[in-house]
Structures are given as structure tokens and as C-alpha cells.
Scaffold this motif. Structure first.
Motif, mmCIF file in Angstrom:
data_model
loop_
_atom_site.group_PDB
_atom_site.id
_atom_site.type_symbol
_atom_site.label_atom_id
_atom_site.label_comp_id
_atom_site.label_asym_id
_atom_site.label_seq_id
_atom_site.Cartn_x
_atom_site.Cartn_y
_atom_site.Cartn_z
ATOM 1 N N TRP A 154 4.487 57.396 79.093
ATOM 2 C CA TRP A 154 5.431 56.282 78.882
ATOM 3 C C TRP A 154 6.831 56.837 78.658
ATOM 4 N N PHE A 155 6.943 57.868 77.828
ATOM 5 C CA PHE A 155 8.255 58.484 77.611
ATOM 6 C C PHE A 155 8.806 59.061 78.903
ATOM 7 N N GLY A 177 7.350 54.975 65.433
ATOM 8 C CA GLY A 177 6.530 54.367 66.476
ATOM 9 C C GLY A 177 5.060 54.270 66.149
ATOM 10 N N LYS A 178 4.301 53.892 67.145
ATOM 11 C CA LYS A 178 2.866 53.663 67.017
ATOM 12 C C LYS A 178 2.134 54.905 66.506
ATOM 13 N N TYR A 179 2.595 56.071 66.879
ATOM 14 C CA TYR A 179 1.936 57.324 66.506
ATOM 15 C C TYR A 179 2.722 58.096 65.453
ATOM 16 N N TYR A 231 4.530 66.673 77.387
ATOM 17 C CA TYR A 231 4.182 65.907 78.581
ATOM 18 C C TYR A 231 3.843 66.854 79.735
ATOM 19 N N ASN A 288 -1.150 59.051 77.781
ATOM 20 C CA ASN A 288 -0.500 57.824 78.249
ATOM 21 C C ASN A 288 0.789 57.539 77.469
ATOM 22 N N TYR A 289 0.836 57.927 76.210
ATOM 23 C CA TYR A 289 2.050 57.764 75.413
ATOM 24 C C TYR A 289 3.142 58.711 75.911
ATOM 25 N N LEU A 299 -0.645 63.853 70.566
ATOM 26 C CA LEU A 299 -0.294 62.555 71.146
ATOM 27 C C LEU A 299 -1.079 62.332 72.441
#
Length: 71
Positions: free
Chosen positions: A34-35, A17-19, A53, A30-31, A27
Motif C-alpha cells: 500500500w505504501f 496507523g493500524k500497525y 518493501y 500488503n501494508y 509488517l
């Protein structure tokens, strides 16, 4: 939560992914959010993302500070 999970947050890197290659503890919120909305992946990665999270969402990042100093 398992005994070494907090330490794993500082060493386990996102595998995709993006990260990709970013340590889970680093991380952005906001990522992680999203999860939380879309669903966490299965397995260890999902378990660690969900834990991070909860730490981020509840503003408990200071729990990781002593472990960061040891590394």
C-alpha cells in the motif's frame, strides 16, 4: 542503504496507523505494498519502509534471519 539499516528494521517500530508499535520487519506485505502504491513517508521511516518493501517483494526475508537470532 546505510550499514545498520537491516538491524533497524528489527528494532524500529511503526509510530502510527493500524500497525502502530509493530516492528517494521514484521509488517505484512500488503501494508508495505500500500505504501509503495500511495507513496512512502518522508524521512527515516519512509526509507526503512521502502527497504522492507523491497525485501518482502523480492522474497529476501531470509536476510534478516541471522539478525533475528542475535536479538
Amino acid at each position: 542503504m546505510q550499514a545498520d539499516d537491516l538491524q533497524r528494521l528489527l528494532s524500529f517500530k511503526m509510530p502510527y496507523g493500524k500497525y502502530k508499535d509493530t516492528v517494521i520487519a514484521d509488517l505484512p506485505g500488503n501494508y508495505l505494498g500500500w505504501f509503495a502504491r500511495e507513496g512512502f513517508p518522508k524521512g527515516e521511516i519512509g526509507r526503512l519502509l521502502e527497504l522492507m518493501y523491497e525485501i518482502d517483494h523480492n522474497d529476501l526475508g531470509e536476510l534478516l534471519a541471522p539478525l533475528r537470532k542475535k536479538a
